[in-house]
Design a protein around this motif. Sequence first.
Motif, PDB file in Angstrom:
ATOM      1  N   ARG A  97       0.826  -1.210   0.000  1.00 45.01           N
ATOM      2  CA  ARG A  97       0.000   0.000   0.000  1.00 45.01           C
ATOM      3  C   ARG A  97       0.858   1.258   0.000  1.00 45.01           C
ATOM      4  O   ARG A  97       0.511   2.255   0.630  1.00 45.01           O
ATOM      5  N   PHE A  98       1.949   1.190  -0.700  1.00 50.13           N
ATOM      6  CA  PHE A  98       2.835   2.349  -0.732  1.00 50.13           C
ATOM      7  C   PHE A  98       2.176   3.548  -1.396  1.00 50.13           C
ATOM      8  O   PHE A  98       2.385   4.691  -0.988  1.00 50.13           O
ATOM      9  N   GLN A  99       1.374   3.334  -2.428  1.00 54.38           N
ATOM     10  CA  GLN A  99       0.702   4.440  -3.101  1.00 54.38           C
ATOM     11  C   GLN A  99      -0.270   5.143  -2.142  1.00 54.38           C
ATOM     12  O   GLN A  99      -0.415   6.373  -2.174  1.00 54.38           O
ATOM     13  N   LEU A 100      -0.929   4.365  -1.285  1.00 50.24           N
ATOM     14  CA  LEU A 100      -1.820   4.954  -0.293  1.00 50.24           C
ATOM     15  C   LEU A 100      -1.015   5.763   0.714  1.00 50.24           C
ATOM     16  O   LEU A 100      -1.480   6.821   1.183  1.00 50.24           O
ATOM     17  N   PHE A 101       0.163   5.295   1.047  1.00 53.91           N
ATOM     18  CA  PHE A 101       1.061   6.055   1.918  1.00 53.91           C
ATOM     19  C   PHE A 101       1.421   7.393   1.281  1.00 53.91           C
ATOM     20  O   PHE A 101       1.446   8.444   1.946  1.00 53.91           O
ATOM     21  N   ASP A 102       1.676   7.375  -0.014  1.00 54.72           N
ATOM     22  CA  ASP A 102       1.955   8.608  -0.746  1.00 54.72           C
ATOM     23  C   ASP A 102       0.763   9.556  -0.695  1.00 54.72           C
ATOM     24  O   ASP A 102       0.912  10.767  -0.502  1.00 54.72           O
ATOM     25  N   ASP A 103      -0.454   9.012  -0.843  1.00 51.99           N
ATOM     26  CA  ASP A 103      -1.655   9.844  -0.783  1.00 51.99           C
ATOM     27  C   ASP A 103      -1.829  10.480   0.594  1.00 51.99           C
ATOM     28  O   ASP A 103      -2.289  11.620   0.710  1.00 51.99           O
ATOM     29  N   ILE A 104      -1.471   9.748   1.647  1.00 53.47           N
ATOM     30  CA  ILE A 104      -1.588  10.287   3.006  1.00 53.47           C
ATOM     31  C   ILE A 104      -0.624  11.455   3.199  1.00 53.47           C
ATOM     32  O   ILE A 104      -0.993  12.502   3.749  1.00 53.47           O
ATOM     33  N   VAL A 105       0.611  11.273   2.759  1.00 51.30           N
ATOM     34  CA  VAL A 105       1.597  12.354   2.888  1.00 51.30           C
ATOM     35  C   VAL A 105       1.138  13.597   2.129  1.00 51.30           C
ATOM     36  O   VAL A 105       1.189  14.722   2.652  1.00 51.30           O
ATOM     37  N   MET A 106       0.654  13.406   0.903  1.00 52.57           N
ATOM     38  CA  MET A 106       0.184  14.548   0.119  1.00 52.57           C
ATOM     39  C   MET A 106      -1.090  15.147   0.713  1.00 52.57           C
ATOM     40  O   MET A 106      -1.321  16.356   0.638  1.00 52.57           O
ATOM     41  N   GLY A 107      -1.940  14.308   1.327  1.00 53.45           N
ATOM     42  CA  GLY A 107      -3.147  14.821   1.963  1.00 53.45           C
ATOM     43  C   GLY A 107      -2.818  15.777   3.093  1.00 53.45           C
ATOM     44  O   GLY A 107      -3.438  16.849   3.213  1.00 53.45           O
ATOM     45  N   PHE A 108      -1.855  15.422   3.923  1.00 47.46           N
ATOM     46  CA  PHE A 108      -1.420  16.325   4.984  1.00 47.46           C
ATOM     47  C   PHE A 108      -0.847  17.622   4.396  1.00 47.46           C
ATOM     48  O   PHE A 108      -1.091  18.720   4.920  1.00 47.46           O
ATOM     49  N   HIS A 109      -0.090  17.477   3.321  1.00 47.62           N
ATOM     50  CA  HIS A 109       0.520  18.658   2.696  1.00 47.62           C
ATOM     51  C   HIS A 109      -0.549  19.624   2.182  1.00 47.62           C
ATOM     52  O   HIS A 109      -0.459  20.842   2.421  1.00 47.62           O
ATOM     53  N   VAL A 110      -1.555  19.102   1.504  1.00 48.43           N
ATOM     54  CA  VAL A 110      -2.626  19.956   0.973  1.00 48.43           C
ATOM     55  C   VAL A 110      -3.403  20.627   2.095  1.00 48.43           C
ATOM     56  O   VAL A 110      -3.716  21.831   2.032  1.00 48.43           O
ATOM     57  N   ILE A 111      -3.726  19.885   3.137  1.00 47.30           N
ATOM     58  CA  ILE A 111      -4.466  20.452   4.266  1.00 47.30           C
ATOM     59  C   ILE A 111      -3.671  21.567   4.934  1.00 47.30           C
ATOM     60  O   ILE A 111      -4.217  22.630   5.275  1.00 47.30           O
ATOM     61  N   ASP A 112      -2.375  21.361   5.108  1.00 44.20           N
ATOM     62  CA  ASP A 112      -1.553  22.377   5.763  1.00 44.20           C
ATOM     63  C   ASP A 112      -1.437  23.630   4.916  1.00 44.20           C
ATOM     64  O   ASP A 112      -1.411  24.749   5.447  1.00 44.20           O
ATOM     65  N   GLU A 113      -1.380  23.465   3.605  1.00 45.77           N
ATOM     66  CA  GLU A 113      -1.350  24.635   2.732  1.00 45.77           C
ATOM     67  C   GLU A 113      -2.662  25.413   2.814  1.00 45.77           C
ATOM     68  O   GLU A 113      -2.668  26.651   2.828  1.00 45.77           O
ATOM     69  N   ASN A 114      -3.779  24.715   2.894  1.00 40.77           N
ATOM     70  CA  ASN A 114      -5.071  25.388   3.035  1.00 40.77           C
ATOM     71  C   ASN A 114      -5.211  26.055   4.403  1.00 40.77           C
ATOM     72  O   ASN A 114      -5.810  27.137   4.521  1.00 40.77           O
ATOM     73  N   LEU A 115      -4.686  25.414   5.441  1.00 38.49           N
ATOM     74  CA  LEU A 115      -4.707  26.042   6.762  1.00 38.49           C
ATOM     75  C   LEU A 115      -3.871  27.309   6.781  1.00 38.49           C
ATOM     76  O   LEU A 115      -4.227  28.301   7.425  1.00 38.49           O
ATOM     77  N   LYS A 116      -2.767  27.265   6.060  1.00 37.54           N
ATOM     78  CA  LYS A 116      -1.936  28.458   5.973  1.00 37.54           C
ATOM     79  C   LYS A 116      -2.697  29.596   5.295  1.00 37.54           C
ATOM     80  O   LYS A 116      -2.540  30.772   5.639  1.00 37.54           O
ATOM     81  N   GLY A 117      -3.590  29.242   4.348  1.00 40.19           N
ATOM     82  CA  GLY A 117      -4.379  30.257   3.657  1.00 40.19           C
ATOM     83  C   GLY A 117      -5.415  30.936   4.530  1.00 40.19           C
ATOM     84  O   GLY A 117      -5.875  32.045   4.213  1.00 40.19           O
ATOM     85  N   VAL A 118      -5.811  30.301   5.640  1.00 37.78           N
ATOM     86  CA  VAL A 118      -6.774  30.927   6.563  1.00 37.78           C
ATOM     87  C   VAL A 118      -6.080  31.384   7.841  1.00 37.78           C
ATOM     88  O   VAL A 118      -6.737  31.661   8.852  1.00 37.78           O
ATOM     89  N   GLY A 119      -4.768  31.468   7.814  1.00 37.26           N
ATOM     90  CA  GLY A 119      -4.032  32.030   8.946  1.00 37.26           C
ATOM     91  C   GLY A 119      -3.777  31.076  10.092  1.00 37.26           C
ATOM     92  O   GLY A 119      -3.574  31.521  11.231  1.00 37.26           O
ATOM     93  N   LYS A 120      -3.765  29.780   9.847  1.00 33.14           N
ATOM     94  CA  LYS A 120      -3.525  28.797  10.902  1.00 33.14           C
ATOM     95  C   LYS A 120      -2.358  27.890  10.510  1.00 33.14           C
ATOM     96  O   LYS A 120      -2.507  26.683  10.330  1.00 33.14           O
ATOM     97  N   SER A 121      -1.188  28.482  10.404  1.00 29.29           N
ATOM     98  CA  SER A 121      -0.005  27.715  10.018  1.00 29.29           C
ATOM     99  C   SER A 121       0.480  26.859  11.187  1.00 29.29           C
ATOM    100  O   SER A 121       0.298  27.209  12.361  1.00 29.29           O
ATOM    101  N   LEU A 122       1.100  25.741  10.859  1.00 27.23           N
ATOM    102  CA  LEU A 122       1.674  24.860  11.871  1.00 27.23           C
ATOM    103  C   LEU A 122       3.177  25.098  11.954  1.00 27.23           C
ATOM    104  O   LEU A 122       3.833  25.366  10.939  1.00 27.23           O
ATOM    105  N   LYS A 123       3.708  24.995  13.160  1.00 25.47           N
ATOM    106  CA  LYS A 123       5.134  25.190  13.384  1.00 25.47           C
ATOM    107  C   LYS A 123       5.829  23.824  13.341  1.00 25.47           C
ATOM    108  O   LYS A 123       5.795  23.070  14.309  1.00 25.47           O
ATOM    109  N   TYR A 124       6.445  23.534  12.223  1.00 26.69           N
ATOM    110  CA  TYR A 124       7.055  22.215  12.041  1.00 26.69           C
ATOM    111  C   TYR A 124       8.323  22.051  12.860  1.00 26.69           C
ATOM    112  O   TYR A 124       8.689  20.929  13.213  1.00 26.69           O
ATOM    113  N   SER A 125       8.990  23.168  13.157  1.00 25.78           N
ATOM    114  CA  SER A 125      10.211  23.058  13.957  1.00 25.78           C
ATOM    115  C   SER A 125       9.892  22.489  15.336  1.00 25.78           C
ATOM    116  O   SER A 125      10.618  21.626  15.858  1.00 25.78           O
TER     117      SER A 125
END
Length: 417
Positions: A97-125
């Motif tokens: 299920r490696f492709q599904l793993f790839d989808d999960i990683v990209m899903g988090f990436h898309v959500i975080d970019e959208n959160l950044k658009g509404v002023g709720k960025s996450l501090k990865y450090s």
Amino acid sequence: MDFLAFSEVFFKRFCFFGINPWYRKLGKQTEGKKNVEQGAISPIIVTIMLLVYWCGIIISFFMNHKANDKISAISNIIQLLLNGIALTTVLINVLLRFQLFDDIVMGFHVIDENLKGVGKSLKYSNSVISSRNIVIAFGSYLALSICFDCYVVIIKYEMAPFWYWVVSTLPSVIYSLSMLQSMFIIAWISTRCNKLNALLRFDSQANYLRALPTVQMVTGSMKGRIQKSLDLIKKVYTIMSDICQLSHNVDNFLGPSFLATITAIFAVTSIQVYYIYVTSVTMNVLPESSGFTIWSLLASLNMVIMNIFLIIAITTICDRVNTETIQILQNFSEFQINKEVPAELSIWLHPMISHMKFTAFGFFSIDYTMLCGFVTASVTYLVIFIQFYSIEAEHGTTSIIRNTEKGQAQAFRSIMD
């Protein structure tokens, strides 16, 4: 740093154990396309490892290491088989299920970019530091547990050959780390749901929407602010839709591992609790060479504590996601006071959140109901084990924990003397 860079650092900590295959990014990230590629060496390593492991299990069945206590003999076999199935499922699931793993990683990436658009960025450090500290703390405890178990079984009492100890111990190490990684992934979903709730509760535009009267006519100056608020609500709805889809992917990805791992944890915990009982009863009766000592008691107790921690932790984290999503749904319902808010948003959001749960491949949900069933079943099987133990004709002639022909001979000679 974005989530893709953060995830690359995080998941590499687990790649060495086979919980995640080695992978590499394919350059510039593009939504809708494959962004990571599985390393070619991962399937080869996992296949060889599993072949050697199952050969070891098969060979162990032909060894003269069965206890005279039939319950202990059967329990040892059950532990070996269920641990082997859990190990195989965890490693194979990631490869298939490696492709599904790839989808999960990209899903988090898309959500975080959208959160950044509404002023709720996450501090990865901060996330990198906290995840590293947790992994180090858990890994240290796991390493100490393994060393202590090795000391008791191999060095102090010579209950089993080293290779047999590895066969019986390796699965618990792998699936414990797999459970830890699953906790992180589900906790990330909870964190993003919490960000949405914070936005809905405290954002000035959302508060303005909540305070609006239920009227059909509004002034011109209010229309602009209402439109901004409506745009915000629609963005939140989009993000929540992405989170629901991400949760569905995570459930599909982790489901087989949860099913095999939780089943193995349940069986091993029940058996180890039985071993604790037998050791406590016979510890002061039999000689130290029999293996029924405070050391074997502590080894079994440590294994039980570890398994209970894993079950409680994963259940608590899954329940936290459920609590956050219910709160989001309540916040959306409150916004329906204003007739300008599109009602279809809540209508579509409710069924999505209702199906947002984590399961063991659909067999049962990971929640407090499962935890109660886990405890109840463990107590029930413990009572059954004790009843069979009480009617067993012979006790104490062997060591319960991973006994071998050498351990049997030592115990027998001690008792005969």
